[in-house]
Design an enzyme around this catalytic site. Structure first.
Site, short mmCIF file in Angstrom:
data_model
loop_
_atom_site.label_atom_id
_atom_site.label_comp_id
_atom_site.label_asym_id
_atom_site.label_seq_id
_atom_site.Cartn_x
_atom_site.Cartn_y
_atom_site.Cartn_z
N TYR A 1 30.45 1.42 -27.81
CA TYR A 1 30.37 0.45 -26.71
C TYR A 1 31.00 -0.85 -27.19
O TYR A 1 30.51 -1.47 -28.13
CB TYR A 1 28.92 0.21 -26.31
CG TYR A 1 28.13 1.49 -26.17
CD1 TYR A 1 28.10 2.21 -24.98
CD2 TYR A 1 27.44 2.01 -27.27
CE1 TYR A 1 27.39 3.40 -24.87
CE2 TYR A 1 26.73 3.19 -27.18
CZ TYR A 1 26.71 3.89 -25.98
OH TYR A 1 26.01 5.06 -25.88
N GLU B 1 23.66 12.50 -28.73
CA GLU B 1 24.36 11.57 -27.84
C GLU B 1 24.94 10.35 -28.54
O GLU B 1 24.50 9.22 -28.32
CB GLU B 1 23.41 11.12 -26.72
CG GLU B 1 22.06 10.63 -27.20
CD GLU B 1 21.18 10.15 -26.06
OE1 GLU B 1 21.65 9.32 -25.24
OE2 GLU B 1 20.02 10.59 -25.99
N ARG C 1 29.93 7.48 -24.04
CA ARG C 1 28.83 8.27 -24.62
C ARG C 1 29.00 9.71 -24.18
O ARG C 1 29.39 9.98 -23.04
CB ARG C 1 27.47 7.71 -24.19
CG ARG C 1 26.28 8.46 -24.77
CD ARG C 1 24.96 7.70 -24.61
NE ARG C 1 24.53 7.50 -23.24
CZ ARG C 1 24.57 6.34 -22.59
NH1 ARG C 1 25.05 5.26 -23.19
NH2 ARG C 1 24.15 6.24 -21.34
N ASP D 1 0.82 -1.22 0.00
CA ASP D 1 0.00 0.00 0.00
C ASP D 1 0.85 1.26 0.00
O ASP D 1 0.39 2.35 0.36
CB ASP D 1 -0.94 0.00 1.21
CG ASP D 1 -0.19 -0.05 2.53
OD1 ASP D 1 1.04 -0.29 2.50
OD2 ASP D 1 -0.82 0.14 3.58
N HIS E 1 17.07 12.35 -29.09
CA HIS E 1 15.61 12.34 -28.98
C HIS E 1 15.15 13.73 -28.60
O HIS E 1 15.92 14.57 -28.13
CB HIS E 1 15.16 11.30 -27.95
CG HIS E 1 15.85 11.43 -26.62
ND1 HIS E 1 15.50 12.36 -25.66
CD2 HIS E 1 16.90 10.74 -26.08
CE1 HIS E 1 16.28 12.26 -24.61
NE2 HIS E 1 17.15 11.28 -24.84
N GLU F 1 26.69 13.33 -24.31
CA GLU F 1 25.34 13.80 -24.61
C GLU F 1 25.13 15.23 -24.11
O GLU F 1 25.47 15.55 -22.97
CB GLU F 1 24.31 12.89 -23.96
CG GLU F 1 22.87 13.34 -24.12
CD GLU F 1 21.90 12.43 -23.38
OE1 GLU F 1 20.72 12.40 -23.75
OE2 GLU F 1 22.33 11.76 -22.41
N ASP G 1 25.13 9.17 -17.01
CA ASP G 1 23.99 9.67 -17.78
C ASP G 1 22.93 10.05 -16.74
O ASP G 1 22.27 9.18 -16.17
CB ASP G 1 23.48 8.59 -18.72
CG ASP G 1 22.38 9.08 -19.67
OD1 ASP G 1 21.74 10.10 -19.36
OD2 ASP G 1 22.17 8.44 -20.72
N HIS H 1 22.25 2.49 -30.85
CA HIS H 1 21.09 3.35 -30.61
C HIS H 1 21.12 4.57 -31.53
O HIS H 1 22.12 4.83 -32.21
CB HIS H 1 21.02 3.78 -29.13
CG HIS H 1 22.22 4.56 -28.65
ND1 HIS H 1 22.40 5.90 -28.91
CD2 HIS H 1 23.29 4.17 -27.90
CE1 HIS H 1 23.52 6.32 -28.34
NE2 HIS H 1 24.08 5.28 -27.74
N HIS I 1 21.33 1.08 -20.36
CA HIS I 1 20.48 1.56 -19.27
C HIS I 1 20.87 0.89 -17.95
O HIS I 1 20.01 0.45 -17.19
CB HIS I 1 19.00 1.31 -19.60
CG HIS I 1 18.49 2.20 -20.69
ND1 HIS I 1 17.30 1.98 -21.34
CD2 HIS I 1 19.01 3.32 -21.26
CE1 HIS I 1 17.11 2.92 -22.27
NE2 HIS I 1 18.14 3.73 -22.23
N HIS J 1 12.11 11.50 -23.01
CA HIS J 1 11.94 11.16 -24.42
C HIS J 1 10.64 11.85 -24.84
O HIS J 1 9.57 11.27 -24.79
CB HIS J 1 11.88 9.65 -24.62
CG HIS J 1 13.19 8.97 -24.41
ND1 HIS J 1 13.36 7.62 -24.57
CD2 HIS J 1 14.40 9.45 -24.06
CE1 HIS J 1 14.63 7.30 -24.32
NE2 HIS J 1 15.27 8.39 -24.01
N ASP K 1 19.09 16.20 -19.67
CA ASP K 1 19.57 14.85 -19.97
C ASP K 1 21.00 14.98 -20.48
O ASP K 1 21.22 15.39 -21.62
CB ASP K 1 18.65 14.21 -21.02
CG ASP K 1 18.99 12.75 -21.31
OD1 ASP K 1 19.94 12.24 -20.72
OD2 ASP K 1 18.28 12.14 -22.13
#
Length: 435
Positions: A383, A379, A407, A34, A349, A409, A255, A345, A238, A356, A266
């Site tokens: 990898y 970005e 990366r 709950d 975006h 970005e 990130d 990727h 991710h 996004h 971002d």
């Protein structure tokens, strides 16, 4: 801001003409048993109202003689508010949010038909809220049954997203001010993280430093689960466990971005844990940085959105071919996406109320051209997972490259003159981030 919300509603109502638009607030999400997550309003609902409570419905009926903007909200209830927090209530909502009429949410079934019966269609997004979908369908079917007798009523249900989201894509000055604040807080957090990072510390310690900055500076908290990925963890796009102890000689990919008054930043940066790149890390980093800078240079009004990604891909492929990690004809490699084991990727975006954010990237086969007021991320990355398996016909990867993920970005605003990098305050040149 109420004038801003009113202007957005007017713009949408001008586009839907004789239709009626209905939007449902976000549901409460359960963390466990709950215990609920902190409430986060549906972005479309918030964009049109600024109203930040659950159990609410907004109706926009431009054809109605008296009530063009109607809210259904939870009434005041001192006993419940003791447990779950204060509510605006019916009376105050009308004054604070500028609605023509406000009803208790329990009266929705009774009051909604009067705003639908003379509409030519219902603008509603059938989706996540199945019980509310059933409510809308029930009223529509009832009105359709009486259509032959009256000759009026909604003959279709249309998704409002394409219409509304084209408005959301172009950020107003007020929205850009909020996004600049989110970006500024995020810049400070990233700079603090780089100063704080050292061998022996844990990824979650860096995360804590950043998220402390988000809240300390007035942000709502992280815009999305923060990624603090050291060593080979950076090859997981991710990765959010953030549990590993960082070691000298590794890279740290962060990130993370702040949410401020519902608008998001971002940012991604990658830097050496111990302060110095290894030769292999430096070589790959230079390729990614070049790809990002050249991709950002493509951000200006009238340029196709896809050109940003295409530019980054070509730079990355050229760099990997020079290193012998890819081989063959460059056009074939790009066309057949043989680079995907290294770069899987897209290059960015839209960014705004959602990380996004809403908006199209192309119209069928026709590219979407950039417009002033749009905000997007740029970005690119490389990898090289420890167990990377190149596509057929490509060389095996030398072990010295394995386990490196990079990366970079930034958040970029399309301006009338070109672009503005909103997150430029986080260094990314090698000479600025080595120590």
């Amino acid at each position: 801001m109420q004038q801003e919300y009113a202007q957005r509603r007017e713009q949408l109502m001008a586009r839907i003409g004789k239709g009626t638009a209905v939007f449902r607030s976000a549901p409460m999400a359960v963390m466990h048993n709950d215990v609920e997550y902190n409430f986060r309003q549906d972005s479309d609902f918030f964009y049109l109202t600024g109203f930040n409570e659950p159990q609410a419905v907004v109706v926009l009926a431009p054809h109605h003689e008296e009530h063009k903007f109607v809210l259904f909200v939870q009434p005041k209830d001192p006993e419940r508010e003791t447990w779950t927090g204060y509510r605006v209530g019916v009376e105050a909502a009308k004054e604070r949010f500028g609605a023509d009429e406000v009803y208790p949410i329990a009266e929705l079934d009774e009051k909604l038909p009067q705003y639908l019966e003379k509409a030519d269609r219902i603008y509603y997004q059938l989706g996540r809220d199945r019980p509310f979908n059933d409510t809308i369908l029930k009223h529509w079917q009832r009105l359709m049954r009486s259509y032959p007798k009256r000759g009026t009523g909604p003959t279709a249900i249309e998704d409002p997203a394409p219409t509304l989201h084209s408005l959301r894509q172009i950020k107003s000055p007020a929205e850009l001010e909020l996004m600049r604040t989110a970006a500024a807080i995020s810049v400070d957090a990233h700079n603090r993280a780089r100063e704080f990072t050292q061998p022996g510390r844990y990824e979650y310690e860096v995360q804590a430093e950043m998220e402390h900055t988000f809240r300390l500076r007035g942000g709502m908290g992280p815009a999305y689960p923060s990624i603090v990925a050291s060593g080979a963890n950076a090859c997981v796009l991710h990765y959010t466990e953030n549990e590993r102890q960082m070691q000298d000689g590794e890279l740290l990919l962060i990130d993370a971005g702040c949410a401020y008054d519902y608008y998001n930043a971002d940012i991604t940066r990658t830097f050496p844990v111990g302060g110095k790149f290894t030769p292999e890390q430096k070589t790959l980093y230079e390729i990614v940085l070049k790809a990002q800078l050249e991709a950002i240079a493509q951000v200006h009004p009238g340029n196709p959105y896809g050109q940003i990604h295409d530019t980054a891909v070509r730079v990355i492929v050229e760099g990997l071919m020079e290193l012998g990690l890819l081989q063959g004809d460059i056009e074939e490699i790009i066309k057949e996406e043989k680079y995907k084991p290294f770069y899987m990727h897209r290059t960015g975006h839209w960014l705004g109320l959602d990380v996004h954010d809403v908006g199209v990237y192309q119209h069928g086969e026709t590219p979407h051209n950039l417009e002033p007021g749009q905000v997007l991320t740029v970005e690119p990355g490389i990898y090289i997972a420890p167990d990377i398996k190149p596509v057929e016909g490509q060389p095996e990867v030398d072990p010295r490259w394995r386990g490196i993920g990079i990366r970079i970005e930034d958040d970029v605003l399309v301006t009338s003159a070109g672009h503005e990098v909103l997150t430029a305050g986080v260094p990314k040149a090698i000479e600025e981030i080595e120590r």
